[in-house]
Motif scaffolding. Structure first.
Motif, PDB file in Angstrom:
ATOM      1  N   PHE A  20      -4.035   7.555 -10.121  1.00 53.75           N
ATOM      2  CA  PHE A  20      -3.560   8.924  -9.855  1.00 53.75           C
ATOM      3  C   PHE A  20      -2.954   9.058  -8.455  1.00 53.75           C
ATOM      4  CE2 PHE A  20      -7.814   8.711  -8.142  1.00 53.75           C
ATOM      5  CZ  PHE A  20      -7.716   9.416  -6.955  1.00 53.75           C
ATOM      6  N   ALA A  21      -3.196   8.076  -7.592  1.00 54.71           N
ATOM      7  CA  ALA A  21      -2.731   8.167  -6.202  1.00 54.71           C
ATOM      8  C   ALA A  21      -1.413   7.426  -5.960  1.00 54.71           C
ATOM      9  CB  ALA A  21      -3.800   7.604  -5.257  1.00 54.71           C
ATOM     10  N   HIS A  22      -0.779   6.915  -7.024  1.00 56.50           N
ATOM     11  CA  HIS A  22       0.406   6.082  -6.842  1.00 56.50           C
ATOM     12  C   HIS A  22       1.575   6.571  -7.703  1.00 56.50           C
ATOM     13  CE1 HIS A  22      -1.901   3.125  -4.543  1.00 56.50           C
ATOM     14  NE2 HIS A  22      -2.861   3.290  -5.438  1.00 56.50           N
ATOM     15  N   SER A  23       2.750   6.659  -7.079  1.00 57.29           N
ATOM     16  CA  SER A  23       3.964   6.995  -7.826  1.00 57.29           C
ATOM     17  C   SER A  23       4.834   5.772  -8.062  1.00 57.29           C
ATOM     18  CB  SER A  23       4.789   8.051  -7.082  1.00 57.29           C
ATOM     19  OG  SER A  23       5.541   7.475  -6.026  1.00 57.29           O
ATOM     20  N   LEU A  24       4.536   4.675  -7.378  1.00 49.55           N
ATOM     21  CA  LEU A  24       5.278   3.411  -7.494  1.00 49.55           C
ATOM     22  C   LEU A  24       6.772   3.596  -7.264  1.00 49.55           C
ATOM     23  CD1 LEU A  24       3.371   1.765 -10.485  1.00 49.55           C
ATOM     24  CD2 LEU A  24       2.874   1.641  -8.040  1.00 49.55           C
ATOM     25  N   GLY A  25       7.095   4.543  -6.405  1.00 40.85           N
ATOM     26  CA  GLY A  25       8.484   4.715  -5.980  1.00 40.85           C
ATOM     27  C   GLY A  25       9.188   5.965  -6.456  1.00 40.85           C
ATOM     28  N   GLN A  85       3.927  -1.285   0.003  1.00 40.48           N
ATOM     29  CA  GLN A  85       3.053  -0.297  -0.632  1.00 40.48           C
ATOM     30  C   GLN A  85       2.774  -0.641  -2.094  1.00 40.48           C
ATOM     31  OE1 GLN A  85       4.752   3.612  -0.142  1.00 40.48           O
ATOM     32  NE2 GLN A  85       3.692   3.938   1.785  1.00 40.48           N
ATOM     33  N   VAL A  86       3.790  -1.114  -2.793  1.00 43.14           N
ATOM     34  CA  VAL A  86       3.611  -1.447  -4.203  1.00 43.14           C
ATOM     35  C   VAL A  86       2.720  -2.680  -4.346  1.00 43.14           C
ATOM     36  CG1 VAL A  86       4.803  -2.183  -6.307  1.00 43.14           C
ATOM     37  CG2 VAL A  86       5.768  -0.369  -4.889  1.00 43.14           C
ATOM     38  N   ARG A  87       2.910  -3.664  -3.470  1.00 43.44           N
ATOM     39  CA  ARG A  87       2.048  -4.848  -3.482  1.00 43.44           C
ATOM     40  C   ARG A  87       0.597  -4.451  -3.207  1.00 43.44           C
ATOM     41  NH1 ARG A  87       4.898  -7.300  -0.263  1.00 43.44           N
ATOM     42  NH2 ARG A  87       3.771  -7.035   1.692  1.00 43.44           N
ATOM     43  N   GLU A  88       0.401  -3.584  -2.226  1.00 39.57           N
ATOM     44  CA  GLU A  88      -0.954  -3.139  -1.913  1.00 39.57           C
ATOM     45  C   GLU A  88      -1.539  -2.292  -3.036  1.00 39.57           C
ATOM     46  OE1 GLU A  88      -0.630  -1.166   1.836  1.00 39.57           O
ATOM     47  OE2 GLU A  88      -0.543  -3.036   2.992  1.00 39.57           O
ATOM     48  N   ALA A  89      -0.703  -1.489  -3.693  1.00 37.48           N
ATOM     49  CA  ALA A  89      -1.180  -0.674  -4.816  1.00 37.48           C
ATOM     50  C   ALA A  89      -1.668  -1.562  -5.948  1.00 37.48           C
ATOM     51  CB  ALA A  89      -0.066   0.243  -5.302  1.00 37.48           C
TER      52      ALA A  89
END
Length: 221
Positions: A20-25, A85-89
């Motif tokens: 829920f905390a990620h939009s992936l861009g 950010q995407v790698r960390e997500a």
């Protein structure tokens, strides 16, 4: 049938992985006004499924099912996910899934991957955590791919409903539309080659990189 209920639990939006905390861009596109309604988000979501999910997560899941060493695929994912950010997500959600899987769906294969992560020899990416658990449950590859892709689509759509914002019915229409994109991706992924790994849209990666310096944001990625 023995794995169906377990697969539903694994893909439920209530599974506490932090999706829920990620939009992936996509939040970058919202901020720029490129995504502003149901139609524009649907276009973005279709491109995300056919590009990023197919050529990274989907191909990683297939590789693991075909017997490629989990540590090797983990390294490939770390190298191919260029936006920090995407790698960390992927790792944050993957570590949570590894923890949950260890308690709810333990297996020798999952234990091996968790050991690699704890020893610093692997990062612990979400699609691989999912694939290890799904394969240990006996989920066939095509069903695992469909479940993972659609679970990701569901999380992103729920986040778009909050961020754009969209109505709940619009979210359901988007999910029905995205189901066709997922089905097409499931058919495409088995025909990809190792050279296709990480071949995603540069525009998407740039938007994901810009997100970490966005003036205001709702999501971590």
């Amino acid at each position: 049938m023995s794995y169906q209920l377990a697969l539903q639990q694994l893909c439920d939006s209530a599974l506490p992985t932090g999706a829920f905390a990620h939009s992936l861009g996509f939040e970058t596109y919202v901020d720029a006004g490129v995504i502003s309604d149901e139609g524009s988000f649907g276009v973005w979501l279709g491109a995300f499924v056919s590009q990023s999910l197919s050529y990274s997560d989907g191909l990683a899941i297939r590789s693991l099912y075909e017997g490629v060493d989990v540590g090797e695929v983990d390294s490939l994912l770390s190298a191919s996910l260029l936006p920090r950010q995407v790698r960390e997500a992927s790792v944050k959600m993957g570590l949570r899934l590894l923890e949950i899987g260890g308690e709810v769906f333990p297996s020798a294969e999952l234990g091996l991957y968790r050991d690699l992560v704890s020893q610093g020899r692997a990062a612990g990416h979400q699609p691989l955590a999912f694939a290890v658990v799904a394969r240990s449950l006996g989920v066939p590859l095509q069903e695992a791919l469909a479940a993972y892709l659609f679970a990701t689509v569901t999380s992103l759509t729920q986040n778009a409903v909050r961020a754009i914002p969209l109505g709940q019915n619009a979210g359901q229409r988007l999910l029905r539309q995205a189901a066709d994109d997922v089905a097409a991706a499931v058919e495409r992924i088995p025909h990809l080659t190792p050279d296709d790994f990480g071949a995603v849209s540069p525009g998407l990666e740039i938007s994901q990189m810009r997100h970490e310096r966005q003036r205001a944001r709702m999501f971590m990625s």
